[in-house]
Design a protein around this motif. Structure first.
Motif, PDB file in Angstrom:
ATOM      1  N   ALA A  57      -6.326  -2.697  -4.361  1.00 49.41           N
ATOM      2  CA  ALA A  57      -7.018  -3.927  -3.965  1.00 49.41           C
ATOM      3  C   ALA A  57      -7.925  -4.423  -5.088  1.00 49.41           C
ATOM      4  O   ALA A  57      -7.943  -5.619  -5.407  1.00 49.41           O
ATOM      5  CB  ALA A  57      -7.824  -3.682  -2.695  1.00 49.41           C
TER       6      ALA A  57
ATOM      7  N   LEU B   2     -14.471  -3.529   6.147  1.00 49.42           N
ATOM      8  CA  LEU B   2     -13.232  -3.052   6.737  1.00 49.42           C
ATOM      9  C   LEU B   2     -13.114  -3.557   8.175  1.00 49.42           C
ATOM     10  O   LEU B   2     -14.085  -3.475   8.945  1.00 49.42           O
ATOM     11  CB  LEU B   2     -13.191  -1.529   6.725  1.00 49.42           C
ATOM     12  CG  LEU B   2     -13.294  -0.900   5.331  1.00 49.42           C
ATOM     13  CD1 LEU B   2     -13.520   0.587   5.430  1.00 49.42           C
ATOM     14  CD2 LEU B   2     -12.058  -1.208   4.514  1.00 49.42           C
TER      15      LEU B   2
ATOM     16  N   MET C 158      -1.444  -0.951   3.118  1.00 55.23           N
ATOM     17  CA  MET C 158      -2.693  -0.798   2.378  1.00 55.23           C
ATOM     18  C   MET C 158      -3.860  -0.496   3.330  1.00 55.23           C
ATOM     19  O   MET C 158      -4.766  -1.304   3.515  1.00 55.23           O
ATOM     20  CB  MET C 158      -2.981  -2.052   1.550  1.00 55.23           C
ATOM     21  CG  MET C 158      -4.094  -1.849   0.523  1.00 55.23           C
ATOM     22  SD  MET C 158      -4.415  -3.309  -0.503  1.00 55.23           S
ATOM     23  CE  MET C 158      -3.022  -3.251  -1.615  1.00 55.23           C
TER      24      MET C 158
ATOM     25  N   CYS D  17      -7.237   0.847   4.058  1.00 50.86           N
ATOM     26  CA  CYS D  17      -8.404   1.089   3.198  1.00 50.86           C
ATOM     27  C   CYS D  17      -9.545   1.789   3.933  1.00 50.86           C
ATOM     28  O   CYS D  17     -10.678   1.826   3.440  1.00 50.86           O
ATOM     29  CB  CYS D  17      -8.901  -0.231   2.609  1.00 50.86           C
ATOM     30  SG  CYS D  17      -7.775  -0.946   1.387  1.00 50.86           S
TER      31      CYS D  17
ATOM     32  N   VAL E  18      -5.979   6.407   0.907  1.00 54.43           N
ATOM     33  CA  VAL E  18      -7.014   5.383   1.047  1.00 54.43           C
ATOM     34  C   VAL E  18      -7.607   5.037  -0.313  1.00 54.43           C
ATOM     35  O   VAL E  18      -7.797   3.865  -0.648  1.00 54.43           O
ATOM     36  CB  VAL E  18      -8.102   5.838   2.027  1.00 54.43           C
ATOM     37  CG1 VAL E  18      -9.222   4.809   2.113  1.00 54.43           C
ATOM     38  CG2 VAL E  18      -7.504   6.096   3.409  1.00 54.43           C
TER      39      VAL E  18
ATOM     40  N   LEU F  86      -9.081  -4.501   4.273  1.00 54.97           N
ATOM     41  CA  LEU F  86     -10.240  -4.726   3.415  1.00 54.97           C
ATOM     42  C   LEU F  86     -10.441  -6.210   3.121  1.00 54.97           C
ATOM     43  O   LEU F  86      -9.479  -6.944   2.864  1.00 54.97           O
ATOM     44  CB  LEU F  86     -10.049  -3.983   2.082  1.00 54.97           C
ATOM     45  CG  LEU F  86     -11.119  -4.191   1.013  1.00 54.97           C
ATOM     46  CD1 LEU F  86     -12.438  -3.536   1.421  1.00 54.97           C
ATOM     47  CD2 LEU F  86     -10.649  -3.639  -0.335  1.00 54.97           C
TER      48      LEU F  86
ATOM     49  N   GLY G 286       0.818  -1.207   0.000  1.00 57.10           N
ATOM     50  CA  GLY G 286       0.000   0.000   0.000  1.00 57.10           C
ATOM     51  C   GLY G 286       0.847   1.249   0.000  1.00 57.10           C
ATOM     52  O   GLY G 286       2.078   1.192   0.076  1.00 57.10           O
TER      53      GLY G 286
ATOM     54  N   ASN H 212      -5.128   2.961  -2.209  1.00 64.12           N
ATOM     55  CA  ASN H 212      -5.049   1.599  -1.675  1.00 64.12           C
ATOM     56  C   ASN H 212      -6.247   0.764  -2.098  1.00 64.12           C
ATOM     57  O   ASN H 212      -6.109  -0.421  -2.450  1.00 64.12           O
ATOM     58  CB  ASN H 212      -4.963   1.647  -0.145  1.00 64.12           C
ATOM     59  CG  ASN H 212      -3.615   2.152   0.349  1.00 64.12           C
ATOM     60  OD1 ASN H 212      -2.596   1.992  -0.315  1.00 64.12           O
ATOM     61  ND2 ASN H 212      -3.617   2.770   1.524  1.00 64.12           N
ATOM     62  N   ARG H 213      -7.423   1.366  -2.057  1.00 61.76           N
ATOM     63  CA  ARG H 213      -8.623   0.632  -2.483  1.00 61.76           C
ATOM     64  C   ARG H 213      -8.534   0.269  -3.966  1.00 61.76           C
ATOM     65  O   ARG H 213      -8.939  -0.831  -4.373  1.00 61.76           O
ATOM     66  CB  ARG H 213      -9.862   1.485  -2.220  1.00 61.76           C
ATOM     67  CG  ARG H 213     -10.215   1.614  -0.744  1.00 61.76           C
ATOM     68  CD  ARG H 213     -11.475   2.449  -0.569  1.00 61.76           C
ATOM     69  NE  ARG H 213     -11.931   2.426   0.808  1.00 61.76           N
ATOM     70  CZ  ARG H 213     -13.197   2.363   1.178  1.00 61.76           C
ATOM     71  NH1 ARG H 213     -14.155   2.334   0.268  1.00 61.76           N
ATOM     72  NH2 ARG H 213     -13.538   2.344   2.459  1.00 61.76           N
TER      73      ARG H 213
END
Length: 254
Positions: free
Chosen positions: A52, A104, A32, A34, A45, A248, A23, A48-49
């Motif tokens: 993913a 989360l 990471m 999230c 954030v 996540l 992340g 990072n999402r």
């Protein structure tokens, strides 16, 4: 990203319990993270999402999460909604392909659901408060309303605080014993006098099986013990850290 064979073997399904690796967040949130509920830069954030979702082979906009409040409330998702418009709830279900349902956690139990015949999925955030108030059963009911059958549902329990890490006081144990004396099996004495170690994973699995879900798998990973992989609210509290990241877990029909 961690997967479970029970879910990975299903056609037209993608899922993952994401670790903090790879992340862009820094400091005590390194990795990471999230969770927009942290004090992280929202741009981190968002990035990072997106990373993913890329690991799941999905666009960033596929991810749908709720504003989690430790409730039994479930949202039936017909189209992805933006973070700013997220309802207050602790579980999501859908029968629509291309929507990644996300949960989360930072010690609480993430549970991903799938009925392969009805092609209905769900995701639930099961902290002890949500689990006691019925978030798992409510998720199963919402999936059933979309055509699922509890006897066909597969449930994957993701990383969460483990029994060897979850110390609780006597009032916590007494609350569970008042609900069912058989819950004594979930506790063992701590090394600290008058305290107990609680197995929240076993509690969640027990509620799933009582609700009719017989196909359950778990990662068996402890979020507090594995700082290299996971964020942990309890760890942050023990260290008096001002913030903590959120990991996540996501599932999507393709």
């Amino acid at each position: 990203m961690i997967t479970l064979d029970l879910l990975a073997a299903q056609d037209g399904l993608r899922h993952g319990f994401f670790t903090r690796a790879d992340g862009v967040s820094a400091g005590i949130l390194a990795g990471m993270n999230c969770g927009y509920g942290s004090d992280d830069d929202p741009a981190n954030v968002t990035a990072n999402r997106a990373r993913a979702m890329a690991r799941l082979g999905l666009p960033a906009g596929a991810l749908t999460t709720v504003h989690q409040v430790h409730s039994p409330d479930v949202v039936t998702v017909e189209a992805p909604f933006p973070h700013a418009g997220a309802p207050r709830a602790d579980a999501l279900v859908t029968d629509r392909p291309g929507i990644a349902l996300g949960i989360l956690t930072a010690d609480c139990v993430p549970v991903l659901f799938h009925d392969p015949q009805a092609r209905v999925i769900g995701a639930a955030h099961a902290g002890w408060k949500g689990a006691v108030s019925g978030v798992l059963e409510a998720t199963i009911d919402a999936m059933t309303a979309l055509g699922a059958d509890p006897t066909r549902i597969l449930a994957g329990i993701g990383p969460h605080i483990g029994r060897d890490s979850y110390e609780v006081g006597p009032e916590f144990r007494d609350r569970f014993l008042s609900l069912d004396p058989a819950h004594h099996r979930l506790f063992r004495p701590s090394t600290r006098d008058g305290h107990w170690m609680f197995d929240i994973g076993a509690y969640v699995e027990g509620r799933l099986r009582t609700a009719g879900v017989t196909q359950v798998a778990a990662t068996g990973l402890d979020t507090l013990a594995r700082e290299d992989l996971f964020y942990s609210y309890r760890r942050a509290c023990l260290r008096n850290e001002p913030d903590y990241g959120r990991g996540l877990s996501a599932i999507c029909i393709t």
